[in-house]
Design a protein around this motif. Structure first.
Motif, PDB file in Angstrom:
ATOM      1  N   THR A 131      -5.626   8.366   7.487  1.00 29.12           N
ATOM      2  CA  THR A 131      -4.803   7.509   8.334  1.00 29.12           C
ATOM      3  C   THR A 131      -5.266   7.718   9.769  1.00 29.12           C
ATOM      4  OG1 THR A 131      -3.176   9.546   8.481  1.00 29.12           O
ATOM      5  CG2 THR A 131      -2.686   7.940   6.665  1.00 29.12           C
TER       6      THR A 131
ATOM      7  N   THR B 232      -6.922   4.279   9.527  1.00 32.73           N
ATOM      8  CA  THR B 232      -6.385   3.101   8.968  1.00 32.73           C
ATOM      9  C   THR B 232      -4.832   2.791  10.082  1.00 32.73           C
ATOM     10  OG1 THR B 232      -4.979   4.229   7.604  1.00 32.73           O
ATOM     11  CG2 THR B 232      -7.093   3.144   6.940  1.00 32.73           C
TER      12      THR B 232
ATOM     13  N   HIS C  97      -3.891  -0.663  12.594  1.00 30.97           N
ATOM     14  CA  HIS C  97      -3.026  -1.530  12.218  1.00 30.97           C
ATOM     15  C   HIS C  97      -1.929  -1.600  13.312  1.00 30.97           C
ATOM     16  CE1 HIS C  97       0.240  -3.767  10.320  1.00 30.97           C
ATOM     17  NE2 HIS C  97       1.013  -2.727  10.418  1.00 30.97           N
TER      18      HIS C  97
ATOM     19  N   TRP D 162      -4.900  -4.980  13.407  1.00 37.29           N
ATOM     20  CA  TRP D 162      -5.286  -5.378  12.034  1.00 37.29           C
ATOM     21  C   TRP D 162      -4.316  -5.282  10.957  1.00 37.29           C
ATOM     22  CZ3 TRP D 162     -10.869  -4.104  10.478  1.00 37.29           C
ATOM     23  CH2 TRP D 162     -11.805  -4.061  11.478  1.00 37.29           C
TER      24      TRP D 162
ATOM     25  N   HIS E  61      -2.793  -5.768   6.867  1.00 31.65           N
ATOM     26  CA  HIS E  61      -3.139  -5.319   5.500  1.00 31.65           C
ATOM     27  C   HIS E  61      -2.285  -5.828   4.475  1.00 31.65           C
ATOM     28  CE1 HIS E  61       0.441  -2.699   5.360  1.00 31.65           C
ATOM     29  NE2 HIS E  61       0.479  -2.670   6.409  1.00 31.65           N
TER      30      HIS E  61
ATOM     31  N   VAL F 182      -7.094   0.321   0.296  1.00 31.41           N
ATOM     32  CA  VAL F 182      -6.395  -0.251   1.432  1.00 31.41           C
ATOM     33  C   VAL F 182      -7.497  -1.389   1.917  1.00 31.41           C
ATOM     34  CG1 VAL F 182      -5.948   0.111   3.872  1.00 31.41           C
ATOM     35  CG2 VAL F 182      -5.354   1.776   2.051  1.00 31.41           C
TER      36      VAL F 182
ATOM     37  N   LEU G 152      -8.020  -3.982   5.335  1.00 26.01           N
ATOM     38  CA  LEU G 152      -7.459  -4.293   6.668  1.00 26.01           C
ATOM     39  C   LEU G 152      -8.540  -5.257   7.240  1.00 26.01           C
ATOM     40  CD1 LEU G 152      -6.792  -0.660   7.836  1.00 26.01           C
ATOM     41  CD2 LEU G 152      -5.104  -2.570   8.005  1.00 26.01           C
TER      42      LEU G 152
ATOM     43  N   ARG H 209     -12.569  -2.072   3.883  1.00 26.62           N
ATOM     44  CA  ARG H 209     -11.838  -1.761   2.666  1.00 26.62           C
ATOM     45  C   ARG H 209     -12.014  -0.109   2.315  1.00 26.62           C
ATOM     46  NH1 ARG H 209     -11.379  -4.540  -2.167  1.00 26.62           N
ATOM     47  NH2 ARG H 209     -12.146  -6.370  -1.026  1.00 26.62           N
TER      48      ARG H 209
ATOM     49  N   TRP I  82     -15.593   3.816   1.612  1.00 28.76           N
ATOM     50  CA  TRP I  82     -15.349   2.960   2.827  1.00 28.76           C
ATOM     51  C   TRP I  82     -16.495   1.836   3.010  1.00 28.76           C
ATOM     52  CZ3 TRP I  82     -11.129   4.104   6.088  1.00 28.76           C
ATOM     53  CH2 TRP I  82     -10.570   5.247   5.650  1.00 28.76           C
TER      54      TRP I  82
ATOM     55  N   THR J  30     -14.949   2.662  14.239  1.00 23.52           N
ATOM     56  CA  THR J  30     -13.798   1.470  14.326  1.00 23.52           C
ATOM     57  C   THR J  30     -13.377   1.541  15.749  1.00 23.52           C
ATOM     58  OG1 THR J  30     -12.253   3.141  13.548  1.00 23.52           O
ATOM     59  CG2 THR J  30     -13.251   1.628  12.041  1.00 23.52           C
TER      60      THR J  30
END
Length: 258
Positions: free
Chosen positions: A25, A28, A32, A37, A39, A48, A50, A60, A70, A100
């Motif tokens: 998390t 992710t 988000h 992003w 999902h 998951v 996104l 992914r 990943w 990211t």
């Protein structure tokens, strides 16, 4: 008597590339909540997915016992073919998050070329020539395949020996260099990373390779770290354009040019 504050046993692990994966998390949730992003919503599928607001990037996370967990795909853009990056299950989330975060940074990156090896040199990683760079403890390796005339993909590998791989990150040949540099900068960072899942998550407990300092931390601080990260990333904004010159400044500039 006042109630004792709840605490959590926390490990601070160095080097970070042997600290285990950490909490996904960390990647992710900010993507988000801070970066917009989107999902899917299928709780029965253990994965998951996104996608970026412009639908050009897809991240992914999917359990894959035979491959990378990943996968980051990015569509073709003007001047750059499509590219991808993948990361093994035990790749520390702090390293993936560096990629990211750089990808979603609204501030335009400098035009000067990025050197993914630069941060490794600063951290005194030995240079093995065509074989890239190796960490001082010889458990992490960074290499680019191909030749200077035709460079290829990047590989970053953590291993405890020839037959004891821990994780591998792969960047395709067209992956933006500043993203790979963000990864190697995070990799070379000597600062320990925080883990709450205990020593079982470590690739090794060998004290000659891993330093593990355990302490009790207030649970509210541990829980608040992710929220603070979300706030920090959400607070990033595109710099305002430079103000237009006033008529007085325009006349002054004309005068200097004459």
């Amino acid at each position: 008597m006042p109630e004792k504050p709840n605490t959590v046993e926390v490990d601070f692990i160095a080097p970070r590339h042997l600290a285990g994966a950490g909490d996904p998390t960390w990647i992710t949730v900010p993507l988000h909540r801070a970066c917009g992003w989107s999902h899917g919503n299928d709780p029965l599928i253990p994965r998951v997915v996104l996608s970026s607001p412009d639908q050009k990037a897809l991240l992914r996370l999917e359990p894959n016992p035979d491959g990378q967990w990943w996968t980051l795909h990015h569509a073709q853009e003007p001047g750059r073919p499509a590219w991808y990056a993948t990361f093994g299950a035990r790749t520390p989330v702090e390293l993936i998050a560096a990629v990211t975060d750089a990808l979603t940074d609204p501030v335009p990156r400098p035009k000067a070329p990025s050197d993914p090896y630069g941060w490794l040199r600063r951290a005194d990683w030995p240079d093995h020539g065509d074989d890239g760079f190796v960490s001082p403890d010889a458990t992490a390796f960074v290499q680019r395949t191909g030749s200077p005339e035709d460079p290829g993909a990047w590989f970053v590998t953590a291993a405890l020996g020839p037959d004891r791989p821990v994780w591998q990150a792969r960047f395709s040949e067209h992956a933006p260099p500043h993203l790979i540099t963000a990864f190697t900068k995070a990799l070379a960072n000597p600062k320990p990373v925080l883990r709450t899942d205990g020593p079982r998550a470590l690739a090794t407990r060998d004290p000659n390779l891993v330093t593990r300092n355990t302490t009790d931390v207030l649970a509210v601080y541990v829980a608040g770290a992710l929220e603070e990260r979300v706030r920090r990333l959400a607070g990033r904004s595109t710099p305002s354009p430079a103000p237009l010159p006033t008529e007085r400044a325009h006349r002054a500039n004309r005068g200097r040019a004459c």
